[in-house]
Design a protein around this motif. Structure first.
Motif, PDB file in Angstrom:
ATOM      1  N   LEU A 125       0.858  -1.183   0.000  1.00  0.00           N
ATOM      2  CA  LEU A 125       0.000   0.000   0.000  1.00  0.00           C
ATOM      3  C   LEU A 125       0.892   1.230   0.000  1.00  0.00           C
ATOM      4  N   SER A 126       0.410   2.303  -0.600  1.00  0.00           N
ATOM      5  CA  SER A 126       1.157   3.554  -0.594  1.00  0.00           C
ATOM      6  C   SER A 126       0.197   4.713  -0.429  1.00  0.00           C
ATOM      7  N   ARG A 127       0.735   5.834   0.014  1.00  0.00           N
ATOM      8  CA  ARG A 127      -0.091   7.032   0.197  1.00  0.00           C
ATOM      9  C   ARG A 127      -0.536   7.559  -1.162  1.00  0.00           C
ATOM     10  N   ARG A 128      -1.830   7.709  -1.335  1.00  0.00           N
ATOM     11  CA  ARG A 128      -2.355   8.279  -2.576  1.00  0.00           C
ATOM     12  C   ARG A 128      -2.721   9.736  -2.392  1.00  0.00           C
ATOM     13  N   ALA A 129      -3.344  10.043  -1.270  1.00  0.00           N
ATOM     14  CA  ALA A 129      -3.773  11.418  -1.029  1.00  0.00           C
ATOM     15  C   ALA A 129      -4.010  11.614   0.458  1.00  0.00           C
ATOM     16  N   ALA A 130      -3.922  12.862   0.886  1.00  0.00           N
ATOM     17  CA  ALA A 130      -4.246  13.222   2.267  1.00  0.00           C
ATOM     18  C   ALA A 130      -5.418  14.190   2.246  1.00  0.00           C
ATOM     19  N   PHE A 131      -6.249  14.090   3.275  1.00  0.00           N
ATOM     20  CA  PHE A 131      -7.446  14.919   3.358  1.00  0.00           C
ATOM     21  C   PHE A 131      -7.531  15.548   4.745  1.00  0.00           C
ATOM     22  N   THR A 132      -7.951  16.787   4.769  1.00  0.00           N
ATOM     23  CA  THR A 132      -8.153  17.490   6.031  1.00  0.00           C
ATOM     24  C   THR A 132      -9.633  17.512   6.367  1.00  0.00           C
ATOM     25  N   VAL A 133      -9.946  17.140   7.595  1.00  0.00           N
ATOM     26  CA  VAL A 133     -11.303  17.290   8.100  1.00  0.00           C
ATOM     27  C   VAL A 133     -11.410  18.685   8.686  1.00  0.00           C
ATOM     28  N   HIS A 134     -12.242  19.510   8.077  1.00  0.00           N
ATOM     29  CA  HIS A 134     -12.500  20.860   8.581  1.00  0.00           C
ATOM     30  C   HIS A 134     -13.807  20.830   9.369  1.00  0.00           C
ATOM     31  N   VAL A 135     -13.859  21.605  10.453  1.00  0.00           N
ATOM     32  CA  VAL A 135     -15.060  21.660  11.277  1.00  0.00           C
ATOM     33  C   VAL A 135     -15.515  23.113  11.413  1.00  0.00           C
ATOM     34  N   LEU A 136     -16.814  23.307  11.393  1.00  0.00           N
ATOM     35  CA  LEU A 136     -17.377  24.652  11.524  1.00  0.00           C
ATOM     36  C   LEU A 136     -17.073  25.189  12.916  1.00  0.00           C
ATOM     37  N   ASP A 137     -16.427  26.375  12.950  1.00  0.00           N
ATOM     38  CA  ASP A 137     -15.983  26.950  14.207  1.00  0.00           C
ATOM     39  C   ASP A 137     -16.762  28.205  14.576  1.00  0.00           C
ATOM     40  N   GLU A 138     -17.441  28.798  13.600  1.00  0.00           N
ATOM     41  CA  GLU A 138     -18.245  29.993  13.856  1.00  0.00           C
ATOM     42  C   GLU A 138     -19.387  30.010  12.861  1.00  0.00           C
ATOM     43  N   PRO A 139     -20.430  30.771  13.133  1.00  0.00           N
ATOM     44  CA  PRO A 139     -21.577  30.777  12.225  1.00  0.00           C
ATOM     45  C   PRO A 139     -21.160  31.148  10.808  1.00  0.00           C
ATOM     46  N   PRO A 140     -21.669  30.423   9.823  1.00  0.00           N
ATOM     47  CA  PRO A 140     -21.311  30.735   8.434  1.00  0.00           C
ATOM     48  C   PRO A 140     -21.920  32.063   8.012  1.00  0.00           C
ATOM     49  N   PRO A 141     -21.282  32.751   7.061  1.00  0.00           N
ATOM     50  CA  PRO A 141     -21.848  34.019   6.590  1.00  0.00           C
ATOM     51  C   PRO A 141     -23.140  33.796   5.819  1.00  0.00           C
ATOM     52  N   VAL A 142     -23.951  34.808   5.769  1.00  0.00           N
ATOM     53  CA  VAL A 142     -25.189  34.737   4.987  1.00  0.00           C
ATOM     54  C   VAL A 142     -24.832  34.675   3.510  1.00  0.00           C
ATOM     55  N   PRO A 143     -25.411  33.735   2.747  1.00  0.00           N
ATOM     56  CA  PRO A 143     -25.082  33.636   1.318  1.00  0.00           C
ATOM     57  C   PRO A 143     -25.299  34.954   0.588  1.00  0.00           C
ATOM     58  N   ASN A 144     -24.355  35.255  -0.320  1.00  0.00           N
ATOM     59  CA  ASN A 144     -24.449  36.474  -1.105  1.00  0.00           C
ATOM     60  C   ASN A 144     -25.237  36.221  -2.394  1.00  0.00           C
ATOM     61  N   GLY A 145     -25.641  37.281  -3.022  1.00  0.00           N
ATOM     62  CA  GLY A 145     -26.261  37.176  -4.338  1.00  0.00           C
ATOM     63  C   GLY A 145     -27.763  36.980  -4.261  1.00  0.00           C
ATOM     64  N   ALA A 146     -28.343  37.107  -5.432  1.00  0.00           N
ATOM     65  CA  ALA A 146     -29.793  36.951  -5.531  1.00  0.00           C
ATOM     66  C   ALA A 146     -30.190  35.499  -5.324  1.00  0.00           C
ATOM     67  N   GLY A 147     -31.339  35.313  -4.717  1.00  0.00           N
ATOM     68  CA  GLY A 147     -31.854  33.964  -4.538  1.00  0.00           C
ATOM     69  C   GLY A 147     -32.233  33.685  -3.106  1.00  0.00           C
ATOM     70  N   ARG A 148     -32.698  32.470  -2.902  1.00  0.00           N
ATOM     71  CA  ARG A 148     -33.083  32.055  -1.552  1.00  0.00           C
ATOM     72  C   ARG A 148     -32.914  30.549  -1.441  1.00  0.00           C
ATOM     73  N   ALA A 149     -32.802  30.075  -0.201  1.00  0.00           N
ATOM     74  CA  ALA A 149     -32.652  28.643   0.057  1.00  0.00           C
ATOM     75  C   ALA A 149     -33.979  28.050   0.477  1.00  0.00           C
ATOM     76  N   ARG A 150     -34.169  26.793   0.159  1.00  0.00           N
ATOM     77  CA  ARG A 150     -35.305  26.040   0.692  1.00  0.00           C
ATOM     78  C   ARG A 150     -34.904  24.575   0.819  1.00  0.00           C
ATOM     79  N   ILE A 151     -35.600  23.859   1.693  1.00  0.00           N
ATOM     80  CA  ILE A 151     -35.379  22.427   1.847  1.00  0.00           C
ATOM     81  C   ILE A 151     -36.046  21.690   0.682  1.00  0.00           C
TER      82      ILE A 151
END
Length: 282
Positions: A125-151
């Motif tokens: 076996l050999s190293r193919r790739a490394a990945f970083t696990v990032h975790v949310l540390d503060e509230p995300p910014p409000v999305p920019n641009g026109a539009g809206r989110a829905r489930i």
């Protein structure tokens, strides 16, 4: 000569093809390292909810006679085994259980030991790739641009399956499952759409919550507009934060542009995992 402590000598792999049994036996221990184990937790959460005894599922935990757990792995159908951190004897014993995997996903601290362990059974076996696990540390910014989110709801099913087909057409060899990316998130309210002028233009999904941890999934805009992707991602992250303490994203290690993008969205690096791949016999 290698010697073992009394505790190590009494430990062994307990194997099962039932994700519910794995979670019952090893769940509390897995939850002790939720960020490093985020990819594994996402797999187990999906299996528990959709197919706990799926054909091709293999998993196990390294435990003492008294039930104390110090390691685990899960191999979902069509996926490489994902390992947690574990003692050295557990790594070498697992090489005998899984002698010729096409690849392995391991914590960075375990990568060299895993390579050495599988070499002893004649599998390189050999190293193919490394990945970083990032975790949310503060509230995300409000999305920019026109539009809206829905489930997304049942009325979006046909559209989303079409988007999934287009997404996977551009990712040949990717083992991502339709159930994981679309069906299960759609059924559980875990898939967010971004709309412009009432028309869906992008999607972003997340895994089920397990151990108070969720992993962000596929984000896609069929028109290729990066602003739409970012808007869907930001909205989906904000929604995920309502359901889990740890909101995680897996990204290629060393990708400074992606790290900066995630930092702007409120994420910080938390752990590193490595993908090992088979490269021929020793």
């Amino acid at each position: 000569m290698t010697t073992s402590s009394p505790r190590e000598a009494s430990e062994e792999w307990r194997l099962t093809s039932d994700a519910a049994e794995l979670w019952h036996r090893a769940g509390p221990w897995l939850a002790e390292h939720p960020l490093e184990n985020a990819p594994l937790l996402a797999e187990v959460a999906h299996l528990l909810a959709t197919a706990p005894t799926a054909d091709g599922l293999a998993c196990g935990w390294w435990a003492a006679e008294d039930g104390t757990v110090r390691g685990a792995y899960v191999q979902a159908p069509r996926h490489s085994p994902l390992m947690t951190r574990m003692p050295r004897p557990a790594v070498h014993a697992l090489a005998a259980v899984l002698p010729r995997p096409d690849g392995l996903g391991v914590p960075d601290v375990l990568a060299d030991e895993a390579v050495a362990a599988w070499a002893t059974v004649g599998h390189r076996l050999s190293r193919r790739a490394a990945f970083t696990v990032h975790v949310l540390d503060e509230p995300p910014p409000v999305p920019n641009g026109a539009g809206r989110a829905r489930i997304a709801g049942p009325e979006d099913r046909t559209l989303l399956h079409g988007w999934f087909d287009r997404l996977m057409a551009g990712l040949p060899g990717d083992p991502s499952d339709r159930s994981y990316v679309v069906e299960d998130p759609l059924d559980t309210g875990a898939l967010v759409l971004w709309e412009v002028d009432g028309e869906p233009v992008a999607m972003c999904s997340r895994s089920r919550v397990l151990a108070d941890t969720v992993r962000m999934g596929a984000c896609y805009a069929p028109g290729g507009d990066s602003d739409h992707v970012e808007a869907a991602f930001g909205a989906a992250v904000a929604e995920a934060r309502r359901h889990a303490r740890h909101v995680t994203v897996l990204a290629a290690a060393g990708d400074e542009r992606e790290a900066a993008r995630l930092a702007a969205a409120g994420f910080v690096p938390a752990a590193t995992r490595v993908a090992l791949t088979a490269s021929g016999d020793c």
